[in-house]
Design a protein around this motif. Sequence first.
Motif, PDB file in Angstrom:
ATOM      1  N   PHE A 132      70.015 125.538  70.987  1.00  0.00           N
ATOM      2  CA  PHE A 132      69.938 127.071  71.469  1.00  0.00           C
ATOM      3  C   PHE A 132      70.884 126.774  72.632  1.00  0.00           C
ATOM      4  O   PHE A 132      71.851 127.785  72.193  1.00  0.00           O
ATOM      5  N   ASP A 133      70.647 125.904  73.579  1.00  0.00           N
ATOM      6  CA  ASP A 133      72.230 125.808  74.283  1.00  0.00           C
ATOM      7  C   ASP A 133      72.762 125.006  74.286  1.00  0.00           C
ATOM      8  O   ASP A 133      74.372 125.667  74.709  1.00  0.00           O
ATOM      9  N   ILE A 193      69.619 134.005  73.845  1.00  0.00           N
ATOM     10  CA  ILE A 193      68.948 133.096  74.232  1.00  0.00           C
ATOM     11  C   ILE A 193      69.015 133.191  75.273  1.00  0.00           C
ATOM     12  O   ILE A 193      68.497 131.920  76.244  1.00  0.00           O
ATOM     13  N   LYS A 194      70.032 133.766  76.216  1.00  0.00           N
ATOM     14  CA  LYS A 194      69.955 133.615  77.332  1.00  0.00           C
ATOM     15  C   LYS A 194      68.431 133.442  78.386  1.00  0.00           C
ATOM     16  O   LYS A 194      68.388 133.648  79.792  1.00  0.00           O
ATOM     17  N   GLY A 237      63.572 140.725  77.974  1.00  0.00           N
ATOM     18  CA  GLY A 237      64.478 140.645  78.605  1.00  0.00           C
ATOM     19  C   GLY A 237      66.105 140.886  78.177  1.00  0.00           C
ATOM     20  O   GLY A 237      66.746 140.755  79.103  1.00  0.00           O
ATOM     21  N   SER A 238      66.137 140.828  76.913  1.00  0.00           N
ATOM     22  CA  SER A 238      66.925 140.334  76.516  1.00  0.00           C
ATOM     23  C   SER A 238      67.833 142.144  75.931  1.00  0.00           C
ATOM     24  O   SER A 238      69.138 142.016  75.686  1.00  0.00           O
ATOM     25  N   GLY A 239      67.231 143.178  75.657  1.00  0.00           N
ATOM     26  CA  GLY A 239      67.642 144.133  75.410  1.00  0.00           C
ATOM     27  C   GLY A 239      67.843 144.742  74.153  1.00  0.00           C
ATOM     28  O   GLY A 239      68.394 145.634  73.504  1.00  0.00           O
ATOM     29  N   THR A 240      67.072 143.769  73.320  1.00  0.00           N
ATOM     30  CA  THR A 240      67.012 143.777  71.622  1.00  0.00           C
ATOM     31  C   THR A 240      65.749 144.101  70.868  1.00  0.00           C
ATOM     32  O   THR A 240      64.339 144.079  72.267  1.00  0.00           O
TER      33      THR A 240
END
Length: 450
Positions: free
Chosen positions: A331-332, A380-381, A405-408
């Motif tokens: 993913f990075d 991903i982050k 954490g990603s707001g999704t």
Amino acid sequence: MAFEGLSERLQATMQKIRGKGKVSEQDVKDMMREVRLALLEADVNFKVVKSFVKTVSERAIGQDVMKSLTPGQQVIKVVKEELTTLMGGEQSKINLSAKPPTVIMMVGLQGAGKTTTTGKLANVLRKKYNKNPLLVAGDIYRPAAIKQLETLGKQLSFPVFSMGDKESPVTIAKEAIAKAKEEHHDVVLLDTAGRLHVDEDLMNELKQMKEIAQPDEILLVVDAMTGQDAVNVAKSFDDLLGLTGVVLTKLDGDTRGGAALSIRSVTEKPIKFVGMGEKMDALESFHPERMAQRILGMGDVMSLIEKAQDNVDQDRAKELEQKMRTMSFTFDDFLEQMGQVRNMGPLDELLKMIPGANKMKGLDNMQIDEKQLNHVEAIIKSMTNAEKENPEIMNASRRKRIAAGSGTSIQQVNRLIKQFDEMKKMMKQMTNMQGKKGKKRGGMNFPFMQ
């Protein structure tokens, strides 16, 4: 986007005649009526339209076209060639003096983006021509103009020569050139004052600067979105100063494109650069043939290749290819590759550079949602390093944490993980084909492609 309205109308018109095995004079007349309307709606100068239509009509009903095996294709070829000629024929490169420093005067009205374009051009000269420019703050009238150029200089790591707003621009130009010679700058970019309209005081001052600086280039910066006014402004400046070229700004925001199609024909001065965005690297050399191809939906592979060469690390690209072959692509790596592609410009614009992309099923009306790209990046982050390396460890609780954490949503996280896995399998298959024709697979449908 640039030429959007004109491009749609012309492509629809060309499609009617493209596959015809036989083309009559009436077919050509009908087509040219549509072309004339499309150009006028795009705010192209009416005299330019009249001349263009006449030339294309004469060539299209000539013996070479009518008796060819593919007359429809030949007519389109004629339109492309004449569009190219209309915009200048060949690329007109910047004049660089054999005896440094090259002096470039940037002129134009207020609000056209002259100061910003000065910074962008300095960036192009450093990156593509290996030059060491000196920016000169010659606009002493507009509030904050000097500060704006100094800020740009700091942002891009360019020195800026300034004498404040008390000295005359003529004196500033003279001292700046002396300073450039002393400090071995091979290009001097003079940012001059603009006005809300062309007036005598402005022109007299610019004439004096021209006499003192003896510039190799006098580039007029004009806002493409002003349409025919841009052409009129160009003619006024050229009559009084003798322009060497034109820079069109905000071409990415002008859906009509009339200025780009008219300005060369009316002024006989070449368009040398076009501004295609707000970023400081969003200034492109103007290629008439490539632009004609884009307008007619033929793609622009050369510009796409150049963008890739400028924005993609070739050594890193080879590493990523090897990772794809061995299924160790993470993913990075995906995030890094996505960033490099985004640096090339808006994705929907990049797609238009691929020949035939506008006719591919699913791509013709596809919209790239930049917000969804941001969501992908955020997801991903929000992963841990272990999760990025081994997506298979992401169980339900981990996915719930990533979504929060990603707001999704969990659904968005699940979709991305599934598509990433499919992409890895597809890329491995493609890289292992070694030129052999494999089974046709369904295309990828990433969450940022609506």
